[in-house]
Enzyme design. Structure first.
Site, PDB file in Angstrom:
ATOM      1  CG  HIS A 107      -0.592   0.439   2.253  1.00 53.02           C
ATOM      2  ND1 HIS A 107      -0.029  -1.100   3.071  1.00 53.02           N
ATOM      3  CD2 HIS A 107      -0.379   1.054   2.701  1.00 53.02           C
ATOM      4  CE1 HIS A 107       0.431   0.199   4.910  1.00 53.02           C
ATOM      5  NE2 HIS A 107       0.905   1.131   4.420  1.00 53.02           N
ATOM      6  CG  ASP A 137      -0.032  -4.263   2.815  1.00 56.43           C
ATOM      7  OD1 ASP A 137       0.109  -3.083   1.399  1.00 56.43           O
ATOM      8  OD2 ASP A 137       0.002  -3.109   3.923  1.00 56.43           O
ATOM      9  N   GLY A 210       2.749   6.585   8.011  1.00 53.46           N
ATOM     10  CA  GLY A 210       4.502   6.987   7.747  1.00 53.46           C
ATOM     11  C   GLY A 210       4.944   5.752   8.235  1.00 53.46           C
ATOM     12  CG  ASN A 211       6.783   4.233  12.062  1.00 56.07           C
ATOM     13  OD1 ASN A 211       6.497   5.517  11.288  1.00 56.07           O
ATOM     14  ND2 ASN A 211       6.823   3.556  12.788  1.00 56.07           N
ATOM     15  CB  SER A 212       3.068   2.096   5.877  1.00 58.69           C
ATOM     16  OG  SER A 212       1.996   1.966   6.181  1.00 58.69           O
ATOM     17  CB  THR A 228       1.401  -3.972   7.589  1.00 56.48           C
ATOM     18  OG1 THR A 228       0.291  -3.740   6.170  1.00 56.48           O
ATOM     19  CG2 THR A 228       0.789  -4.816   8.589  1.00 56.48           C
ATOM     20  CB  ALA A 229      -2.427  -2.884  10.233  1.00 55.67           C
ATOM     21  CB  ILE A 230      -1.808   1.606  13.382  1.00 58.44           C
ATOM     22  CG1 ILE A 230      -2.234   2.505  13.036  1.00 58.44           C
ATOM     23  CG2 ILE A 230      -0.183   1.533  13.938  1.00 58.44           C
ATOM     24  CD1 ILE A 230      -1.653   3.867  13.337  1.00 58.44           C
ATOM     25  N   GLY A 269      -7.399 -26.896  -2.249  1.00 52.11           N
ATOM     26  CA  GLY A 269      -8.553 -27.761  -2.309  1.00 52.11           C
ATOM     27  C   GLY A 269      -9.556 -28.147  -1.540  1.00 52.11           C
TER      28      GLY A 269
END
Length: 467
Positions: A107, A137, A210-212, A228-230, A269
């Site tokens: 992202h 991601d 901004g740390n992503s 990746t997320a907070i 499967g």
């Protein structure tokens, strides 16, 4: 916490997790005032040159107010074209290869036409995207330079334990490289964000927009995760951040270095459901944990391995499986071409099965084509359905057998006006079963006065009529 939100750590997130000794017996808390005054500074100096800023520039089209309006376009045509403007975003990344391979979040660079990487010492380089994947991601960049770079070694994220110290390094809010410390708060977190990947390391080290793309680092200076997320009410750090484990990053980087155009997940499967407390009680399990097998496709790797509906997968290669997302993570880290030892519980008895991992097969050539002409399906791109196409479209495994699936619908087309959507399976047209794209093209070419179509959407059959 009704107002809390899960946010992508936005183009700016970098974390370092301090890896700890392998065994719990070797871990120790400070025993004196002197030990409590020890500093992370030597570790930061060791890794800071491997943490970079990622600048992504993209061109965004600002649509006209009347774009797509049939009345306006009929009388005024394209006299008011859409405007374009450039947007820039800032994220973080980690150098994982001395030849300039950088891992960041997808992202951060999604849709970017120009990507630059800036090192802590001020050097700045152009870079290209080698591999990216929206579902996990992650993205791998290659710096355009023959220079040797300081790479951060990838640690074993399976060795991480709750309570381990971690560092987070990144560029929050664009203020410059910043280091924060904390602990690993939890493991195997799922339902963190939308998508098909749900297996995160949770940390309380301060992570902000901004740390992503930053990484969690252990006390040995090894990368154990990419932030990746907070979890946030107002967009800032509330002490709940999430990182993609390094073992998945290893698999992703290896795929990029091998020249793969896409990141393929192993095809099983089978479909899996969470084990609820009610299910656990009904099956005689001592705890609500694992992945309940709900369906198995004929001829699939799952069937060949001996997996059956009603069994519960509890471990992969001896590592416990907490939920279906954890199962998917474990199989993905084993990788394409490998084999996994699957532990299942069947009627209260535990047994091991061997599952071979390979790419989803394209059992029927996809024959992707655009439907044209004067018919309700004009503007739809369709393909023959197969496990491979189903996997690419992120469809459930039980919809991967056969038929014709919509992969794309052109905006403003007749297909869009009748409500056709990507992942719709066209089952029947005017009483004739639709088995291939060639058959569909032939049927719409008949141009009847009346159209009766049956589609399958999210497991539900829908019938529509058109004149």
């Amino acid at each position: 916490m009704p107002n809390a939100r899960i946010l992508l750590a936005a183009p700016i997130l970098f974390a370092l997790a301090l890896a700890t000794p392998a065994s719990a017996e070797e871990r120790a808390v400070p025993q004196s005032r002197t030990e409590m005054q020890l500093s992370f500074a030597p570790l930061v100096k060791q890794v800071e040159n491997s943490v970079v800023n990622v600048y992504a520039e993209r061109v965004v089209e600002r649509k006209s107010l009347f774009d797509g309006d049939p009345f306006f376009e009929q009388f005024f045509g394209q006299q008011m074209p859409n405007r374009t403007e450039k947007q820039s975003s800032l994220g973080s990344g980690v150098i994982v290869g001395t030849k300039g391979y950088v891992v960041t979040n997808n992202h951060v660079i999604e849709g970017a036409s120009d990507i630059k990487v800036a090192l802590a010492d001020g050097r700045e380089y152009e870079s290209t995207v080698v591999l990216k994947d929206e579902r996990v991601d992650l993205a791998v960049l290659k710096i355009k330079s023959d220079t040797e770079f300081s790479a951060l070694p990838l640690g074993d994220s399976d060795a991480v334990q709750v309570g381990d110290l971690v560092l987070a390094i990144g560029n929050p809010f664009g203020v410059g490289q910043t280091v924060t410390s904390g602990i690993v708060s939890a493991l195997a977190r799922n339902q963190v964000r939308s998508g098909d990947f749900g297996f995160f390391i949770q940390t309380d080290a301060a992570i902000n927009p901004g740390n992503s793309g930053g990484g969690l680092i252990n006390m040995n200076g090894e990368l154990i995760g990419i932030n990746t997320a907070i979890f946030s009410r107002g967009g800032g750090s509330n002490g709940v951040g999430f990182a993609i484990p390094a073992n998945l990053v290893k698999t992703f980087v290896a795929s990029a270095e091998n020249g793969s155009a896409t990141f393929d997940r192993p095809y099983v499967g089978a479909t899996f459901d969470p084990v609820t407390s009610e299910v656990a009680e009904a099956l005689g399990l001592d705890k609500a944990r694992g992945a309940l097998i709900s369906q198995v496709q004929p001829g699939s790797p799952a069937e060949k391995a001996g997996m059956k509906p009603g069994e519960v997968v509890t471990a992969v290669n001896g590592i416990p499986v907490e939920h279906p997302d954890a199962l998917g993570y474990r199989l993905t880290t084993v990788g394409i071409g490998g084999t996994a030892r699957i532990t299942v519980i069947d009627n209260g008895k535990e047994k091991d099965l061997t599952l071979s991992l390979d790419r989803a097969p394209e059992t029927t050539p996809r024959d992707e084509r655009l439907i044209e002409g004067r018919n309700p399906f004009a503007g739809a791109v369709v393909a023959n359905l197969s496990p491979r196409v189903s996997e690419e479209l992120r469809m459930p495994a039980n919809q991967a057998a056969a038929g014709v699936v919509v992969t794309e619908v052109n905006r403003g087309s007749p297909a869009a006006r009748i409500g056709l959507q990507p992942r719709d399976i066209i089952v029947e047209l005017n009483g004739t079963a639709v088995s291939t794209t060639e058959a569909l093209a032939s049927l719409v070419g008949d141009n009847p006065a009346f159209w009766r179509v049956e589609i399958e959407r999210d497991g539900q059959r829908i019938r529509q009529f058109f004149r």
